[in-house]
Write an enzyme that holds these catalytic residues in place. Structure first.
Site, PDB file in Angstrom:
ATOM      1  N   HIS A  40      47.453  27.599  -2.754  1.00 39.82           N
ATOM      2  CA  HIS A  40      48.716  27.374  -2.208  1.00 39.82           C
ATOM      3  C   HIS A  40      49.910  27.418  -3.356  1.00 39.82           C
ATOM      4  O   HIS A  40      50.892  26.970  -2.999  1.00 39.82           O
ATOM      5  CB  HIS A  40      49.143  25.709  -1.724  1.00 39.82           C
ATOM      6  CG  HIS A  40      48.623  25.046  -2.719  1.00 39.82           C
ATOM      7  ND1 HIS A  40      49.185  24.579  -3.761  1.00 39.82           N
ATOM      8  CD2 HIS A  40      47.268  24.096  -2.586  1.00 39.82           C
ATOM      9  CE1 HIS A  40      48.654  23.633  -4.545  1.00 39.82           C
ATOM     10  NE2 HIS A  40      47.440  23.327  -4.055  1.00 39.82           N
ATOM     11  N   CYS A  48      31.410  32.937  -1.087  1.00 37.48           N
ATOM     12  CA  CYS A  48      32.232  33.012   0.339  1.00 37.48           C
ATOM     13  C   CYS A  48      33.276  33.645   0.273  1.00 37.48           C
ATOM     14  O   CYS A  48      34.001  33.548   1.433  1.00 37.48           O
ATOM     15  CB  CYS A  48      31.975  31.594   1.029  1.00 37.48           C
ATOM     16  SG  CYS A  48      33.094  30.443   0.344  1.00 37.48           S
ATOM     17  N   CYS A  65      29.301  26.844   2.771  1.00 30.55           N
ATOM     18  CA  CYS A  65      28.956  27.246   1.396  1.00 30.55           C
ATOM     19  C   CYS A  65      28.440  26.038   0.547  1.00 30.55           C
ATOM     20  O   CYS A  65      28.917  24.963   0.418  1.00 30.55           O
ATOM     21  CB  CYS A  65      30.384  27.799   0.836  1.00 30.55           C
ATOM     22  SG  CYS A  65      29.836  28.657  -0.904  1.00 30.55           S
ATOM     23  N   CYS A  76       0.926  -1.354   0.107  1.00 30.86           N
ATOM     24  CA  CYS A  76      -0.062   0.052  -0.122  1.00 30.86           C
ATOM     25  C   CYS A  76       0.676   1.168   0.090  1.00 30.86           C
ATOM     26  O   CYS A  76       2.001   1.015   0.311  1.00 30.86           O
ATOM     27  CB  CYS A  76      -0.902  -0.018   1.180  1.00 30.86           C
ATOM     28  SG  CYS A  76      -0.234   0.688   2.788  1.00 30.86           S
ATOM     29  N   CYS A 116      51.414  42.873  11.156  1.00 26.81           N
ATOM     30  CA  CYS A 116      52.546  43.230  10.703  1.00 26.81           C
ATOM     31  C   CYS A 116      53.792  42.515  11.763  1.00 26.81           C
ATOM     32  O   CYS A 116      53.681  42.858  12.952  1.00 26.81           O
ATOM     33  CB  CYS A 116      52.598  44.880  10.791  1.00 26.81           C
ATOM     34  SG  CYS A 116      54.017  45.542  10.126  1.00 26.81           S
TER      35      CYS A 116
HETATM   36 ZN   LIG Z   1      46.239  21.836  -4.422  1.00 24.93          ZN
HETATM   37 ZN   LIG Z   2       0.598  -1.400   3.980  1.00 24.54          ZN
HETATM   38 ZN   LIG Z   3      32.010  29.231  -1.423  1.00 23.32          ZN
END
Ligand SMILES: [Zn+2]
Ligand SMILES: [Zn+2]
Ligand SMILES: [Zn+2]
Ligand SMILES: [Zn+2]
Ligand SMILES: [Zn+2]
Ligand SMILES: [Zn+2]
Length: 487
Positions: free
Chosen positions: A248, A235, A213, A140, A293
């Site tokens: 990097h 973001c 994000c 069902c 700094c």
């Molecule tokens: Zn990478």
């Molecule tokens: Zn059922």
């Molecule tokens: Zn993002």
């Protein structure tokens, strides 16, 4: 879908295009690939096409090659009943009324109010409240919904749902959506699972790693082992498509992994050196660093000694010192003692870590300044002056990020003439970056002179960064970089 040109990739010099998408775009993309694949293999169930594509990481060419080679073997391998040999699935109306249900002997005999007992929940229901797959196992609608809900919530990775009577008949996604039409939450959840798997198994797509994000990146061509820069405009995260880590450059993904492992292995010994407090080299009072700094001034009255946070040398003649270069003892590199090895590692790690701290502090500072500018009266600062400040912070952060990774690069680099050029570029960029950072730590005001000076410093910093990165790129092509043996 928004299209971007990737500004940098470490190995490939050709421009690479990428798109930023949301989940709806990804769903369309997924349906498009399923449609394209099915134009070639022509199956009655698009869900089975989806499962096949999933198995081949959404590479249509490999799928069709394997499919034409031996489709029987492929279906056996994936434990999917071969749809070409079960004709019952063709021309089958998924939600048609059941055809062969045993009539409930206790139900009234009037034909339009016939009741049937569900064999799963033992409740009597009318014909149109039942559904079955081509295998004719009737349940069902309430039992179906319950079954689907528990299957979808218990397996966050579910790719195929079979008949609850354990008969290996695979449900179509359209049937699943239809049976869940009163359960929007579970329907959405199933759809999200499919999209997520699509993105994670497709070699061309990836989630933005930014904090919560939901942006999705799609690149145009897949290049194995190639770092590619992606800038998320939702973001503002700048990351590497290949490894999903913070962007990097000039380090390659594999070397970065090696460096990060080294840092984890050495974490016990390195903890002491990255502390936020150091003693003033002049009066020995404790100094806490709270800005990005690295040009420090001792706040103790009567001392005001200016020094470099990294090498603790006087700032006065810092420009003539090689703060970024590790001076090795007289023994040659491969004969360094364990103690010297550690000192050498700490030299690079401290600078790597300090630039990272500066990056975080300056990013906070940048947000504060941005807020202060927004609170200012419109006439207090011109649009051009505002833009100059935003641009300066943007360049400053790019320089910090680059500097951070140059120390992983330098740690593995063997000394040669080109390495010396690199160190010179690194020293220049470091000096320019500290100058810009120090300038931005002053109070912002709308002095015309300051704005021009700021633009000058920003441009110079940006230039130094490009010079360094171009030289690194040239070195990868020309094989200058002995020691970075992973390319
Ligand atoms: Zn990478
Ligand atoms: Zn059922
Ligand atoms: Zn993002
Ligand atoms: Zn069945
Ligand atoms: Zn002092
Ligand atoms: Zn220094």
């Amino acid at each position: 879908m928004r299209t971007y040109i990737s500004p940098t990739s470490i190995l490939a010099n050709d421009e690479m295009t990428y798109y930023l998408m949301n989940e709806d775009d990804a769903l369309k993309e997924m349906s498009k690939l399923i449609r394209e694949a099915n134009e070639i293999i022509n199956l009655s169930s698009t869900t089975i096409v989806r499962l096949l594509l999933h198995h081949f990481n959404w590479d249509i060419n490999t799928l069709t090659d394997r499919y034409w080679e031996d489709s029987d073997r492929l279906f056996r391998k994936l434990n999917i009943p071969n749809p070409n040999s079960s004709p019952s699935s063709i021309d089958y109306n998924p939600l048609s009324p059941p055809s062969n249900i045993e009539q409930n002997p206790l139900s009234p005999t009037s034909s339009n109010s016939k009741l049937v007992t569900c064999k799963t929940c033992y409740v009597d229901k009318s014909f149109n409240e039942f559904f079955s797959l081509p295998c004719h196992h009737q349940h069902c609608l309430t039992c179906w919904e319950f079954y689907l809900e528990s299957a979808i919530t218990s397996d966050s990775n579910i790719q195929k749902i079979s008949c609850p009577s354990r008969c290996n008949q695979i449900m179509n996604d359209e049937q699943i959506y239809k049976l869940l039409s009163n359960n929007e939450r579970i329907k959405k959840r199933y759809q999200h699972i499919l999209i997520n798997t699509f993105i994670e198994t497709n070699r061309l797509t990836r989630w933005c790693p930014g904090n919560s994000c939901s942006t999705i990146v799609k690149i145009k061509t897949y290049l194995p082992n190639t770092a590619q820069m992606i800038a998320c405009d939702e973001c503002k995260t700048v990351f590497c498509f290949h490894c999903s880590k913070q962007w990097h450059e000039p380090v390659q993904c594999t070397l970065l992994t090696k460096w990060e492992k080294k840092n984890r292995d050495e974490s016990m010994t390195s903890e002491w050196i990255v502390a936020n407090t150091k003693d003033c080299p002049h009066c020995h009072s404790s100094i806490e660093k709270n800005g990005g700094c690295n040009h420090m001034t001792c706040r103790k009255p009567g001392c005001v000694y200016e020094f470099c946070w990294l090498c603790l040398g006087p700032w006065k003649d810092h420009a003539s010192r090689q703060c970024n270069v590790y001076e090795e003892g007289s023994s040659s590199k491969n004969q360094l003692s364990a103690r010297e090895n550690l000192a050498r590692y700490m030299h690079y790690f401290t600078r790597y870590q300090t630039h990272n701290q500066s990056l975080e502090l300056e990013s906070k500072h940048s947000n504060q300044v941005e807020q202060r500018i927004q609170e200012m009266q419109a006439e207090a600062m011109s649009f051009t002056e505002q833009q100059a400040i935003y641009k300066a912070f943007d360049v400053l952060q790019q320089c910090r990020r680059t500097l951070k990774y140059t120390y992983a690069f330098a740690y593995y680099l063997y000394r040669n003439n080109q390495a010396e050029v690199f160190e010179q570029n690194q020293a220049d960029l470091e000096r320019a970056t500290e100058a810009l950072s120090g300038f931005l730590e002053q109070d912002i005001d709308s002095d015309k002179n300051n704005s021009l000076k700021l633009m000058d410093k920003t441009r110079y910093c940006d230039q130094r960064r490009k010079t360094l990165l171009d030289h690194c790129k040239e070195g990868y092509t020309e094989h200058y970089w002995a020691g970075l043996d992973t390319y």
